[in-house]
Design an enzyme around this catalytic site. Structure first.
Site, short mmCIF file in Angstrom:
data_model
loop_
_atom_site.label_atom_id
_atom_site.label_comp_id
_atom_site.label_asym_id
_atom_site.label_seq_id
_atom_site.Cartn_x
_atom_site.Cartn_y
_atom_site.Cartn_z
N SER A 162 -1.49 -0.85 -1.24
CA SER A 162 -1.01 -1.47 -0.02
C SER A 162 0.09 -0.67 0.64
CB SER A 162 -0.48 -2.89 -0.33
OG SER A 162 0.55 -2.83 -1.29
N GLU B 78 -8.31 -2.81 5.45
CA GLU B 78 -7.85 -1.58 6.09
C GLU B 78 -8.52 -0.39 5.39
OE1 GLU B 78 -3.31 -2.18 7.62
OE2 GLU B 78 -3.60 -2.16 5.44
N HIS C 102 -7.90 -1.01 1.53
CA HIS C 102 -6.91 -2.04 1.24
C HIS C 102 -7.41 -3.41 1.63
CE1 HIS C 102 -2.88 -4.08 2.34
NE2 HIS C 102 -3.18 -4.33 1.09
#
Length: 289
Positions: free
Chosen positions: A117, A150, A138
């Site tokens: 992250s 993501e 992510h």
């Protein structure tokens, strides 16, 4: 892609495994031991049982999903996987050891991905056998529920790898955001400092736990207050992320709130330890400040 290896059978890893299996993929789920991986699959099964009880999933669908997840105690079975996703704790030294070992079994055309992250994709790619086939992917917690993923290409990530990872996210039913390889990427770069600021507000005595969380829920229309969410994420994870931002950018605006450091030092990590900004020892969480 038809098969996925997931390294880490914790909350994120099991969520990724469940979502991939629900999309029809065969999943190999590993952890430090076969027992740990099996416990991860067992947690998935309990969650599916709740969905069946609420009539949100049929018994047969749950059984078919579980049948596509195979727990293992080592990485060797992942040699046939189209992608291997690391979902370990947010510590770069731990992830790098995983990439070194996973790289030994990574298939010739397979992708190695990290669910980080906040950590640098470009830097971690140096621990993989081929940076062109290394990418950030992510997911957000809880993975089966949250719609976003993501995708973060590193400096050496090929367009083919990026495109294939985006397509995988969409196949898993997610909306995909492309992010540059900057600390925290898009969402957490904005939101983790927001949570950190809420902890500053608490530490300064501007508001108590209840009023801070109530104010954000009602004033900003958030489904959870920032302190409640901090406990859900894990205060140690938040501290690690803020330290990454601070050390990478050198910008003091990313300094962790002193109260966050104090709680982590005390072992008050949130829900996973039973105490954080709320006490979870009873039937209902109780604010600790």
């Amino acid at each position: 892609m038809q098969s996925m290896g997931v390294i880490g059978a914790g909350q994120m890893g099991t969520g990724i495994a469940q979502t991939a299996a629900q999309a029809g993929m065969d999943v190999i789920l590993s952890d430090i031991s076969l027992d740990a991986a099996q416990k991860g699959k067992d947690r998935i099964a309990k969650g599916l049982d709740r969905l069946v009880a609420k009539e949100k999933m049929t018994t047969q669908s749950a059984a078919d999903l579980l049948a596509r997840i195979t727990p293992v105690g080592d990485y060797a079975p992942m040699a046939a996987a189209d992608i291997i996703i690391e979902a370990a704790t947010e510590r770069e030294e731990i992830k790098m050891k995983i990439f070194e070992q996973a790289g030994k079994v990574l298939g010739a055309g397979a992708i190695l991905a990290s669910n980080t992250s906040s950590l640098s994709i470009t830097r971690m790619a140096q621990g993989s056998p081929d940076p062109a086939r290394f990418v950030g992917m992510h997911f957000f917690n809880p993975v089966p529920v949250m719609q976003l993923v993501e995708v973060i290409p590193g400096l050496g990530t090929s367009k083919a790898t990026t495109d294939a990872t985006v397509a995988l996210g969409e196949r898993m039913g997610k909306q995909v955001v492309l992010a540059q390889d900057d600390p925290g990427f898009v969402v957490n770069r904005i939101f983790v400092p927001f949570i950190n600021e809420a902890i500053f507000v608490l530490g300064n005595g501007t508001g108590n736990v209840v009023d801070i969380d109530k104010g954000v829920r009602l004033g900003l229309a958030h489904p959870m207050g920032p302190l409640e969410l901090a406990d859900f994420i894990g205060l140690d994870t938040l501290l690690e992320i803020m330290n990454v931002y601070l050390n990478t950018t050198g910008d003091s605006k990313y300094r962790p709130a002193p109260l966050l450091r104090k709680y982590v030092e005390a072992g008050w990590l949130g829900r996973k330890s039973g105490r954080g900004f709320y006490d979870y020892s009873g039937a209902t969480p109780v604010p600790t400040r």
